[in-house]
Design a protein around this motif. Structure first.
Motif, mmCIF file in Angstrom:
data_model
loop_
_atom_site.group_PDB
_atom_site.id
_atom_site.type_symbol
_atom_site.label_atom_id
_atom_site.label_comp_id
_atom_site.label_asym_id
_atom_site.label_seq_id
_atom_site.Cartn_x
_atom_site.Cartn_y
_atom_site.Cartn_z
ATOM 1 N N MET A 13 -13.668 24.942 -2.155
ATOM 2 C CA MET A 13 -13.668 26.090 -1.253
ATOM 3 C C MET A 13 -14.284 27.293 -1.970
ATOM 4 N N PRO A 14 -14.886 28.199 -1.224
ATOM 5 C CA PRO A 14 -15.399 29.423 -1.846
ATOM 6 C C PRO A 14 -14.266 30.408 -2.112
ATOM 7 N N ILE A 15 -14.421 31.192 -3.180
ATOM 8 C CA ILE A 15 -13.484 32.290 -3.456
ATOM 9 C C ILE A 15 -13.998 33.568 -2.830
ATOM 10 N N ASP A 16 -15.287 33.813 -3.017
ATOM 11 C CA ASP A 16 -15.963 34.955 -2.418
ATOM 12 C C ASP A 16 -17.424 34.572 -2.235
ATOM 13 N N GLU A 17 -18.289 35.522 -2.040
ATOM 14 C CA GLU A 17 -19.688 35.227 -1.778
ATOM 15 C C GLU A 17 -20.421 34.691 -3.002
ATOM 16 N N LYS A 18 -19.848 34.844 -4.191
ATOM 17 C CA LYS A 18 -20.545 34.451 -5.410
ATOM 18 C C LYS A 18 -19.869 33.349 -6.207
ATOM 19 N N SER A 19 -18.692 32.911 -5.804
ATOM 20 C CA SER A 19 -17.976 31.936 -6.621
ATOM 21 C C SER A 19 -17.199 30.953 -5.759
ATOM 22 N N ALA A 20 -16.869 29.811 -6.361
ATOM 23 C CA ALA A 20 -16.142 28.745 -5.660
ATOM 24 C C ALA A 20 -15.343 27.940 -6.666
ATOM 25 N N VAL A 21 -14.335 27.223 -6.153
ATOM 26 C CA VAL A 21 -13.507 26.358 -6.992
ATOM 27 C C VAL A 21 -13.400 24.990 -6.340
ATOM 28 N N GLY A 22 -13.039 23.993 -7.147
ATOM 29 C CA GLY A 22 -12.869 22.641 -6.617
ATOM 30 C C GLY A 22 -11.901 21.842 -7.459
ATOM 31 N N ILE A 23 -11.365 20.802 -6.863
ATOM 32 C CA ILE A 23 -10.469 19.883 -7.561
ATOM 33 C C ILE A 23 -10.790 18.467 -7.096
ATOM 34 N N ALA A 24 -10.799 17.517 -8.037
ATOM 35 C CA ALA A 24 -11.118 16.130 -7.699
ATOM 36 C C ALA A 24 -10.309 15.199 -8.579
ATOM 37 N N ILE A 25 -10.001 14.027 -8.036
ATOM 38 C CA ILE A 25 -9.294 13.003 -8.796
ATOM 39 C C ILE A 25 -10.027 11.678 -8.654
ATOM 40 N N ILE A 26 -10.115 10.963 -9.750
ATOM 41 C CA ILE A 26 -10.770 9.651 -9.803
ATOM 42 C C ILE A 26 -9.776 8.633 -10.327
ATOM 43 N N ARG A 27 -9.759 7.458 -9.707
ATOM 44 C CA ARG A 27 -8.958 6.342 -10.218
ATOM 45 C C ARG A 27 -9.813 5.092 -10.289
ATOM 46 N N PHE A 28 -9.819 4.446 -11.433
ATOM 47 C CA PHE A 28 -10.473 3.146 -11.601
ATOM 48 C C PHE A 28 -9.422 2.198 -12.157
ATOM 49 N N GLY A 29 -9.079 1.162 -11.400
ATOM 50 C CA GLY A 29 -7.980 0.331 -11.843
ATOM 51 C C GLY A 29 -8.079 -1.121 -11.433
ATOM 52 N N VAL A 30 -7.416 -1.947 -12.219
ATOM 53 C CA VAL A 30 -7.225 -3.362 -11.911
ATOM 54 C C VAL A 30 -5.724 -3.573 -11.765
ATOM 55 N N ASP A 31 -5.297 -4.022 -10.594
ATOM 56 C CA ASP A 31 -3.875 -4.186 -10.311
ATOM 57 C C ASP A 31 -3.479 -5.656 -10.317
ATOM 58 N N ASP A 32 -2.175 -5.886 -10.396
ATOM 59 C CA ASP A 32 -1.592 -7.232 -10.318
ATOM 60 C C ASP A 32 -2.157 -8.164 -11.384
ATOM 61 N N ILE A 33 -2.219 -7.682 -12.624
ATOM 62 C CA ILE A 33 -2.621 -8.515 -13.762
ATOM 63 C C ILE A 33 -1.406 -9.312 -14.221
ATOM 64 N N LEU A 34 -1.598 -10.590 -14.500
ATOM 65 C CA LEU A 34 -0.493 -11.436 -14.938
ATOM 66 C C LEU A 34 -0.131 -11.138 -16.392
ATOM 67 N N ASN A 35 1.142 -10.855 -16.627
ATOM 68 C CA ASN A 35 1.654 -10.664 -17.981
ATOM 69 C C ASN A 35 2.364 -11.953 -18.401
ATOM 70 N N THR A 36 1.719 -12.719 -19.251
ATOM 71 C CA THR A 36 2.252 -14.021 -19.676
ATOM 72 C C THR A 36 2.796 -13.981 -21.104
ATOM 73 N N THR A 37 3.060 -12.799 -21.636
ATOM 74 C CA THR A 37 3.529 -12.714 -23.020
ATOM 75 C C THR A 37 4.907 -13.338 -23.206
ATOM 76 N N GLU A 38 5.674 -13.462 -22.107
ATOM 77 C CA GLU A 38 7.000 -14.072 -22.204
ATOM 78 C C GLU A 38 7.068 -15.398 -21.456
ATOM 79 N N LEU A 39 5.907 -16.012 -21.209
ATOM 80 C CA LEU A 39 5.867 -17.280 -20.482
ATOM 81 C C LEU A 39 6.654 -18.371 -21.203
ATOM 82 N N ILE A 40 6.568 -18.378 -22.523
ATOM 83 C CA ILE A 40 7.270 -19.388 -23.327
ATOM 84 C C ILE A 40 8.474 -18.737 -23.987
#
Length: 341
Positions: A76-103
């Motif tokens: 959004m603009p603050i005034d005629e000469k300036s503006a601000v912004g906010i953004a979020i990025i997510r990069f992910g791999v979900d539901d990965i199998l954790n087999t460290t305690e399989l045995i």
């Protein structure tokens, strides 16, 4: 928590993927022409062109849907000469199998001991842009807060700064974006209990902790753009960018000091309502099995449509990979709230 002391020089590569299907369609050659909410990523100096509230969201998938890449932004603009912004990025791999305690301790396999976890990278961008007293000159700054999580095994925090400049003269626009201008540091911590499970999973393997400190070196993107009026209803935007890393890589132009990968993008629009985009980028020197070198080029394609402040864009791209990698579909939506007042 425990930590190691070694240092690596490359990190946060998920922040190099990019945002906005419109930019992907032009092979990310937009550093000079970017002038909307997505300038938070491409060049924060472009935010001064925003006249009202703007929002944007994007979704893409990596590796046939294994990894999800999402982005949301507001400016959004603050005034005629300036503006601000906010953004979020997510990069992910979900539901990965954790087999460290399989045995179990007695050597029995128990599938009920398998659990799921996610490996996800997050970045929060806070942007500020201002039009200087020199006609046509804008500057912008990004503050980045980075959070990376690998299940219960490891987490990290990072912090960095980006700076951008845009200058308009006659029919030309020039842009410069320097990422991680002060270098970006990520500090990792590891859960000792969870790491012990990894150490015990494979004998004589995984016996040392990963690096605890990552340093992201500065990168720069410089470009020049021009818009041509083809006819009363048709316009053509073209831009040439040079993407620079200050280290030796496989880019088409490479030295010990800097490596350069050019990108060229085009956007044809009909009355600023319908868009057709194309571009080439990620020009690399690939080493073949017979020790010869071949040049690879990544072509991109995109379309867009805008109506009453809502713009929907689509790009066909493999998001930074060349060769035999499968192409990805990228979708994004941009909303200009001025049309809803």
């Amino acid at each position: 928590m425990i930590s190691a002391q070694t240092v690596r020089k490359y990190s946060n590569e998920f922040l190099n993927i990019g945002v906005d299907a419109a930019a992907f369609g032009m092979s990310k050659a937009v550093v000079a022409a970017s002038k909307d909410v997505n300038s938070i990523y491409w060049n924060p100096a472009g935010l001064v062109n925003i006249k009202n509230y703007q929002g944007s969201i994007m979704h893409a998938e990596y590796f046939e849907g294994i990894a999800k890449y999402d982005y949301a932004a507001f400016a959004m603009p603050i005034d005629e000469k300036s503006a601000v912004g906010i953004a979020i990025i997510r990069f992910g791999v979900d539901d990965i199998l954790n087999t460290t305690e399989l045995i179990d301790n007695e050597g029995n396999i128990d599938y009920n001991r398998i659990s799921l976890f996610s490996a996800a990278d997050y970045a929060l961008n806070l942007s500020y842009a201002r039009n200087l007293n020199i006609e046509g000159l804008n500057v912008g700054l990004n503050t980045k807060i980075i959070r990376r999580i690998i299940g219960e095994f490891a987490t990290s925090w990072g912090f960095g700064l980006d700076a951008g400049v845009q200058y308009k003269k006659n029919n030309y626009k020039y842009g410069l974006m320097v990422r991680d201008i002060t270098t970006t540091y990520n500090s990792w911590s590891f859960d000792e209990t969870e790491f012990d499970k990894i150490q015990d999973a494979i004998p004589d393997q995984n016996q040392e902790l990963p690096e605890s400190t990552e340093i992201t070196l500065p990168k720069a993107q410089i470009g020049v753009a021009r818009k041509f009026n083809i006819s009363k209803d048709f316009n053509l935007l073209s831009e040439l960018d040079l993407n620079m890393r200050f280290t030796k890589t496989n880019d088409i132009i490479s030295s010990d000091f800097v490596s350069v990968a050019p990108a060229l993008g085009f956007q044809l629009d009909y009355t600023d309502l319908v868009y057709l985009r194309a571009g080439i980028g990620n020009i690399q020197k690939e080493l073949q099995f017979d020790a010869t070198t071949e040049t690879s080029v990544q072509p991109n394609f995109g379309v867009g449509f805008k109506y009453k402040g809502i713009q929907i864009d689509y790009a066909l791209t493999n998001i930074g990979s060349v060769g035999a990698a499968l192409y990805s579909n990228v979708f994004s939506i941009k909303v200009d709230f001025e049309n809803f007042r």
